[in-house]
Motif scaffolding. Sequence first.
Motif, short mmCIF file in Angstrom:
data_model
loop_
_atom_site.label_atom_id
_atom_site.label_comp_id
_atom_site.label_asym_id
_atom_site.label_seq_id
_atom_site.Cartn_x
_atom_site.Cartn_y
_atom_site.Cartn_z
N ILE A 1 6.76 -32.25 -36.28
CA ILE A 1 6.91 -32.04 -37.56
C ILE A 1 8.25 -32.81 -37.69
CG2 ILE A 1 8.05 -30.12 -38.87
CD1 ILE A 1 5.77 -28.32 -37.79
N ILE A 2 9.27 -32.80 -36.57
CA ILE A 2 10.52 -33.54 -36.84
C ILE A 2 10.31 -34.98 -36.87
CG2 ILE A 2 12.47 -34.31 -35.42
CD1 ILE A 2 12.70 -31.40 -36.56
N LYS A 3 9.24 -35.67 -36.08
CA LYS A 3 8.96 -36.97 -36.10
C LYS A 3 8.16 -37.43 -37.58
CE LYS A 3 6.03 -40.91 -33.97
NZ LYS A 3 5.03 -40.82 -32.94
N ILE A 4 7.46 -36.83 -38.14
CA ILE A 4 6.91 -37.27 -39.37
C ILE A 4 7.82 -36.74 -40.55
CG2 ILE A 4 5.25 -36.53 -40.97
CD1 ILE A 4 3.40 -35.88 -38.72
N ASN A 5 8.70 -35.77 -40.45
CA ASN A 5 9.45 -35.17 -41.68
C ASN A 5 10.99 -35.95 -41.48
OD1 ASN A 5 8.10 -33.42 -43.32
ND2 ASN A 5 7.90 -32.53 -41.09
N CYS A 6 11.58 -36.55 -40.17
CA CYS A 6 12.76 -37.11 -40.29
C CYS A 6 12.65 -38.33 -39.40
CB CYS A 6 13.34 -35.90 -39.68
SG CYS A 6 15.28 -36.27 -39.55
N THR A 7 12.35 -38.39 -38.22
CA THR A 7 12.35 -39.47 -37.48
C THR A 7 11.87 -40.88 -38.18
OG1 THR A 7 12.38 -38.28 -35.37
CG2 THR A 7 12.05 -40.42 -35.15
N ILE A 8 10.40 -40.68 -38.62
CA ILE A 8 9.78 -41.74 -39.11
C ILE A 8 10.65 -42.44 -40.30
CG2 ILE A 8 7.79 -42.76 -39.98
CD1 ILE A 8 6.19 -40.89 -38.23
N PRO A 9 11.03 -41.69 -41.30
CA PRO A 9 11.62 -42.36 -42.45
C PRO A 9 13.07 -43.18 -42.14
CG PRO A 9 11.58 -40.00 -42.88
CD PRO A 9 10.65 -40.22 -41.59
N LEU A 10 13.71 -42.26 -41.10
CA LEU A 10 14.85 -42.81 -40.68
C LEU A 10 14.74 -44.21 -39.72
CD1 LEU A 10 17.03 -39.69 -39.71
CD2 LEU A 10 17.40 -40.92 -41.82
N LYS A 11 13.89 -44.04 -39.04
CA LYS A 11 13.59 -45.43 -38.11
C LYS A 11 12.98 -46.51 -39.13
CE LYS A 11 11.19 -46.40 -34.13
NZ LYS A 11 10.14 -45.77 -32.85
N PHE A 12 12.16 -46.08 -40.06
CA PHE A 12 11.81 -47.16 -40.86
C PHE A 12 12.99 -47.78 -41.89
CE2 PHE A 12 7.94 -49.23 -42.32
CZ PHE A 12 8.26 -49.60 -43.55
N TRP A 13 13.84 -47.06 -42.31
CA TRP A 13 15.00 -47.37 -43.10
C TRP A 13 15.77 -48.39 -42.21
CZ3 TRP A 13 20.13 -48.05 -42.81
CH2 TRP A 13 20.63 -48.66 -44.04
N SER A 14 15.88 -48.16 -41.02
CA SER A 14 16.93 -48.61 -40.02
C SER A 14 16.24 -50.30 -39.71
CB SER A 14 16.76 -48.16 -38.82
OG SER A 14 17.63 -48.67 -37.96
N PHE A 15 14.62 -50.03 -39.64
CA PHE A 15 14.11 -51.64 -39.37
C PHE A 15 14.52 -52.15 -40.66
CE2 PHE A 15 10.17 -53.21 -41.44
CZ PHE A 15 10.17 -54.23 -40.82
N LEU A 16 14.39 -51.65 -42.08
CA LEU A 16 14.54 -52.43 -43.13
C LEU A 16 15.89 -53.17 -43.16
CD1 LEU A 16 12.84 -50.04 -45.91
CD2 LEU A 16 12.01 -52.27 -45.22
N PHE A 17 16.82 -52.20 -42.76
CA PHE A 17 18.29 -52.70 -42.69
C PHE A 17 18.26 -53.86 -41.72
CE2 PHE A 17 22.45 -52.20 -40.56
CZ PHE A 17 23.38 -52.46 -42.01
N LYS A 18 18.01 -53.74 -40.35
CA LYS A 18 18.46 -54.46 -39.52
C LYS A 18 17.44 -55.87 -39.47
CE LYS A 18 17.38 -51.43 -36.13
NZ LYS A 18 17.13 -50.77 -34.94
N SER A 19 16.30 -55.86 -40.41
CA SER A 19 15.46 -56.96 -40.76
C SER A 19 16.04 -57.50 -41.89
CB SER A 19 14.09 -56.74 -41.09
OG SER A 19 13.50 -55.96 -39.81
N ASP A 20 17.20 -57.05 -42.52
CA ASP A 20 17.82 -57.81 -43.68
C ASP A 20 16.75 -57.56 -44.93
OD1 ASP A 20 19.94 -58.71 -45.02
OD2 ASP A 20 19.48 -60.91 -44.89
N LEU A 21 16.13 -56.90 -45.32
CA LEU A 21 15.04 -56.73 -46.22
C LEU A 21 15.51 -56.03 -47.50
CD1 LEU A 21 11.85 -56.19 -43.95
CD2 LEU A 21 12.81 -58.08 -44.99
N LEU A 22 16.86 -55.49 -47.40
CA LEU A 22 17.36 -54.65 -48.52
C LEU A 22 18.47 -55.38 -49.19
CD1 LEU A 22 17.98 -51.46 -46.52
CD2 LEU A 22 16.09 -51.81 -48.20
N LYS A 23 18.23 -55.32 -50.53
CA LYS A 23 19.52 -56.09 -51.43
C LYS A 23 20.59 -55.16 -51.20
CE LYS A 23 16.29 -57.96 -55.07
NZ LYS A 23 16.01 -57.94 -56.41
N LYS A 24 21.62 -55.88 -51.48
CA LYS A 24 22.96 -55.35 -51.41
C LYS A 24 23.04 -54.11 -52.53
CE LYS A 24 28.06 -55.78 -51.65
NZ LYS A 24 28.46 -55.01 -50.70
N ASN A 25 23.71 -53.07 -52.21
CA ASN A 25 23.79 -51.88 -53.44
C ASN A 25 22.30 -51.62 -53.67
OD1 ASN A 25 25.05 -50.02 -54.70
ND2 ASN A 25 24.78 -51.10 -56.53
#
Length: 172
Positions: free
Chosen positions: A41-65
């Motif tokens: 339950i922790i993995k699905i509700n919290c870990t996965i979305p945080l990990k995926f956001w971190s991936f987007l950030f580290k991969s430079d896939l997010l626009k500024k702001n």
Amino acid sequence: INFNKLAKKFNKIKFDRVIFFNGYQKFSILTLFNNKLFNKIIKINCTIPLKFWSFLFKSDLLKKNSATIFVSSIASELNEVGNAYYSLAKTLLNRSIRILNEEQKKKHRFNVISLGIVKNKMSKNMIHNFPGKFKNKNSFIDINKMINGFKKIILSDTIKNSIINIHGNYKK
């Protein structure tokens, strides 16, 4: 999730809005702690979305702001017997987003939509687990209210570091 494959597939895209809308709830009480179910339950509700956001950030896939919206639940505010792990997971998600906002406040925007109870497969499970609790049909979110709330937040370029409640008329 194979993040390397995703990074290659999206390497030319920069996202300006990302929404994480995931959830998993199962009857749980702390008195009879079940480590396997708790971790799931922790993995699905919290870990996965945080990990995926971190991936987007580290991969430079997010626009500024860019704006990222995480969908949470009224469960984070309630002390319902039988809903312990889900409640803890959504509380952890909400707190994590506040911390993430402090870390990234000059670069990215974060919001949480805290939903009440929507009629779906997961809520049918809750009705089964909490008989008598949801006799009032007003306990559920009006779908139009939910959609309008989502639109307002998704389209906004100014709402940030907020937990927006879309709860319907559910009362403890």
